[in-house]
Each structure stands twice: as structure tokens, then as C-alpha cells.
Design a protein around this motif. Sequence first.
Motif, mmCIF file in Angstrom:
data_model
loop_
_atom_site.group_PDB
_atom_site.id
_atom_site.type_symbol
_atom_site.label_atom_id
_atom_site.label_comp_id
_atom_site.label_asym_id
_atom_site.label_seq_id
_atom_site.Cartn_x
_atom_site.Cartn_y
_atom_site.Cartn_z
ATOM 1 N N LYS A 7 0.805 -1.169 -0.019
ATOM 2 C CA LYS A 7 -0.019 -0.046 0.191
ATOM 3 C C LYS A 7 0.771 1.228 -0.027
ATOM 4 N N ARG A 8 1.899 1.313 0.929
ATOM 5 C CA ARG A 8 2.911 2.343 0.670
ATOM 6 C C ARG A 8 4.263 2.100 0.523
ATOM 7 N N ILE A 9 4.984 2.574 -0.236
ATOM 8 C CA ILE A 9 6.313 2.363 -0.475
ATOM 9 C C ILE A 9 7.181 3.729 -0.289
ATOM 10 N N ILE A 10 7.945 3.801 0.842
ATOM 11 C CA ILE A 10 8.537 5.031 1.309
ATOM 12 C C ILE A 10 10.286 4.763 1.285
ATOM 13 N N PHE A 11 10.689 5.505 0.258
ATOM 14 C CA PHE A 11 12.321 5.290 0.072
ATOM 15 C C PHE A 11 12.957 6.243 0.963
ATOM 16 N N ILE A 12 14.208 5.852 1.647
ATOM 17 C CA ILE A 12 14.842 6.907 2.626
ATOM 18 C C ILE A 12 16.073 7.017 1.810
ATOM 19 N N THR A 13 16.705 8.471 1.450
ATOM 20 C CA THR A 13 17.908 8.522 1.014
ATOM 21 C C THR A 13 18.998 8.078 1.702
ATOM 22 N N PRO A 14 20.228 7.739 0.918
ATOM 23 C CA PRO A 14 21.488 7.187 1.941
ATOM 24 C C PRO A 14 21.746 8.311 2.860
ATOM 25 N N SER A 15 22.340 7.811 3.821
ATOM 26 C CA SER A 15 23.175 8.599 4.983
ATOM 27 C C SER A 15 24.183 9.087 4.375
ATOM 28 N N VAL A 16 25.122 10.114 5.327
ATOM 29 C CA VAL A 16 26.306 10.693 4.565
ATOM 30 C C VAL A 16 27.389 9.672 4.909
ATOM 31 N N HIS A 17 28.636 9.991 3.736
ATOM 32 C CA HIS A 17 29.797 9.079 4.085
ATOM 33 C C HIS A 17 30.923 10.323 4.346
ATOM 34 N N GLU A 18 31.683 9.849 5.297
ATOM 35 C CA GLU A 18 32.651 10.731 5.648
ATOM 36 C C GLU A 18 34.301 10.059 5.057
ATOM 37 N N ASP A 19 34.745 10.681 4.055
ATOM 38 C CA ASP A 19 36.074 9.886 3.562
ATOM 39 C C ASP A 19 37.030 10.319 4.970
ATOM 40 N N PRO A 20 38.089 9.353 5.346
ATOM 41 C CA PRO A 20 38.937 9.871 6.130
ATOM 42 C C PRO A 20 39.852 10.909 6.041
ATOM 43 N N ILE A 21 40.060 11.226 4.703
ATOM 44 C CA ILE A 21 40.916 12.315 4.053
ATOM 45 C C ILE A 21 40.225 13.413 3.467
ATOM 46 N N LEU A 22 39.146 13.001 2.533
ATOM 47 C CA LEU A 22 38.351 14.063 2.261
ATOM 48 C C LEU A 22 37.231 14.544 2.794
ATOM 49 N N GLY A 23 36.792 13.946 3.741
ATOM 50 C CA GLY A 23 35.651 14.407 4.487
ATOM 51 C C GLY A 23 34.287 14.170 3.465
ATOM 52 N N LEU A 24 33.621 15.238 3.738
ATOM 53 C CA LEU A 24 32.456 15.070 2.918
ATOM 54 C C LEU A 24 32.592 15.355 1.238
ATOM 55 N N ASN A 25 33.696 15.550 0.747
ATOM 56 C CA ASN A 25 34.127 16.022 -0.442
ATOM 57 C C ASN A 25 34.838 14.562 -1.367
ATOM 58 N N GLY A 26 34.435 13.552 -0.651
ATOM 59 C CA GLY A 26 34.724 12.106 -1.339
ATOM 60 C C GLY A 26 33.787 11.451 -1.676
ATOM 61 N N TYR A 27 33.681 10.226 -1.282
ATOM 62 C CA TYR A 27 32.422 9.202 -1.909
ATOM 63 C C TYR A 27 31.370 9.900 -1.472
ATOM 64 N N ASN A 28 31.128 10.871 -0.694
ATOM 65 C CA ASN A 28 29.923 11.404 -0.430
ATOM 66 C C ASN A 28 29.319 12.263 -1.509
ATOM 67 N N LEU A 29 30.229 12.785 -2.465
ATOM 68 C CA LEU A 29 29.778 13.590 -3.607
ATOM 69 C C LEU A 29 28.834 12.561 -4.358
ATOM 70 N N VAL A 30 29.322 11.454 -4.582
ATOM 71 C CA VAL A 30 28.353 10.424 -5.189
ATOM 72 C C VAL A 30 27.095 10.195 -4.736
ATOM 73 N N LEU A 31 26.992 9.881 -3.319
ATOM 74 C CA LEU A 31 25.864 9.816 -2.808
ATOM 75 C C LEU A 31 24.886 11.184 -2.626
ATOM 76 N N ASN A 32 25.535 12.192 -2.831
ATOM 77 C CA ASN A 32 24.733 13.553 -3.161
ATOM 78 C C ASN A 32 24.016 13.357 -4.324
ATOM 79 N N ARG A 33 24.647 12.666 -5.378
ATOM 80 C CA ARG A 33 23.726 12.455 -6.805
ATOM 81 C C ARG A 33 22.803 11.511 -6.793
#
Length: 319
Positions: free
Chosen positions: A152-178
Amino acid sequence: MNRIYIVFVLFLGFGVDGSGQTRPLENPSSIRDAQKILFLGNSITYAGYYVALFESFLITAFPTAEIETINLGLPSETVSGLSEDGHADGAFVRPWLFSRLDNVIKRIKPDVVFACYGMNDGIYQPFSESNFQRYREGMTALYTKLKAAQVKRIIFITPSVHEDPILGLNGYNLVLNRYAQWLIDQRKERNWEVIDIHFPMQDYLMAKKTLEPNFKLAEDGIHPGLEGHRFIAEKLIRYVDDTFAAKDFLSRCLDPTSGYYSLYKLLEERQEIVKNAWLTYTGHKRPGLPAGLPLDEANKESMRIKNEIHKLQNINQIQ
């Protein structure tokens, strides 16, 4: 002797508006009418803290409802069917949701499904259009399959954030942004229900880091700790009912001096038993997980815990 008062009506009957005045709780959502709510996802869902917190809300807000909440998150799983070379040191490839989905739907017959995928689907590599396409196809196929099963109801949840050990939010998290933005866009493009935790969690993390530069929601950059799960649970509760005092309620659930903590811990115990039983019964291809009890034994244990919850609801104080 200290007494801990537990009053479920505090959150059940009333909300608080901007002026501080109480008003009757209004919840237009059909969640209260659900019989079986299924959670699908990867290891973050499997960990289950946000699911147990959400179920604590359900029992508190709708104490007379008979809602069965089943967590079938599976560590390492993807909706895309992708797996990076050498995953788990070459021990096994990532499990694919669709290798178990038919059996899960057939045996559980959920009427509401929450699904959170994306973290593993970019397989921790720089953005790839082909990987992104596999994610989009997987999410679309998941929606189609659940619809065909009359969920009856399908509720999607966006992925949580990824913190790269070196790049922080500017690493793999940029992929997750997309990935997260594409999922959000489906609200208008396909009329999907989507709860965004990704961008609010990113904002929360950045704000915390301005005060505590070494702050992390996930020590390994992937799996949020209890604070992150609380954040996710709050977003889910607010989506279902934005009149419910979610933040205050969750604080009480995680406060060992509160009676709500007893409720949360009982649900956490129940979830662990039921989750492993259903994962074993429905089948999966992820090695290393504990074998669950046979369903009849798990149901007995679940009923025992349910009775403990009823006792908790029927008394007004805990010594």
C-alpha cells in the motif's frame, strides 16, 4: 528511592504548537492502519537502532494498533547488483536485494515498506554513470515489484552521509549527493514517497563540526552511531506525523532514567530475535550472520516481550 514515572499519554494525546499551546494529535498518515511494516536496506538498517526507535514511536502514538514491524536489512547489500573487486577481502561478493526479494514479499506480505539503499550502490568508487544507472534501475525495479505485490505504501529513504578519512564530505559523499538528489526528484517525477535524511544529516554534521572539528556521526565514515540513528528516526517520525514531539520523545527513549528507555530496550531485544529469524526463514546469500531461531520459537519470544511491553504500558511508575 528514586522513582521513574512513565506516562505514555504525554506523547500520545497532544502535540505542542509554536505558541506552546497543546492541541489534539492529528495524524493523516495511514501508518496507524498498517498490519506489517517492513524495513529493507543494508548494514545501517540491519543495525536496527533507528528501526527500534521508530517502533517505539508507533507503540506510543498508536497503543491500540496491532502493527508488526519487521527489520530485514542485510549487511553489504545493494539494490544495483554491483560489487567492487576484492570486497570483504575477496570472501564474498555483495548480496543483491533481488536474489531474496520475491521470497521476502511472498512470506511477509507487508502493506508498508521503508527502503534505504545507495550507500553501497556506488561501491565506494568515484562517480560512474554506469553505476548510477544500475542504481536508478534497481530502485525503479524495487518500486515496480512492491507495487505489483500490492504494497500500500512504499517509502524510500535517501542514503546517509559518508565521511572519507581524508576528503571528508568531498569524497564518496559527492556520489551519494547525486544518488540522494535523484531519489528526491522522484517525488515529482514519479510521485514516489521519499524521506530525505542525506542532506539534513550533512547539514547537521557540518554544523557540529564548526563547534567540534573532530566530531563524527560514523567512526568508520559509513555506519552512523546511535546519534545518527536517532537523527534518522526523527526524520521518519516527522514524516509520518509532524505534530508528534519527536525530538523530546527520542531523548527520553535514550535516557536510562526514563521509562521510555525500557520500552526502547525491549523493542531492541525483540527486533534482534525477529530479524534474524526472518532473515534465516526468507533466505539470503550474505555469509557471517547469526542463524535465527525457527519462526515459531521466535514468535514465542516476541510474544513474551510484547507482554512485557503491555505491563510497561499498564503501570504508571517503575521503581
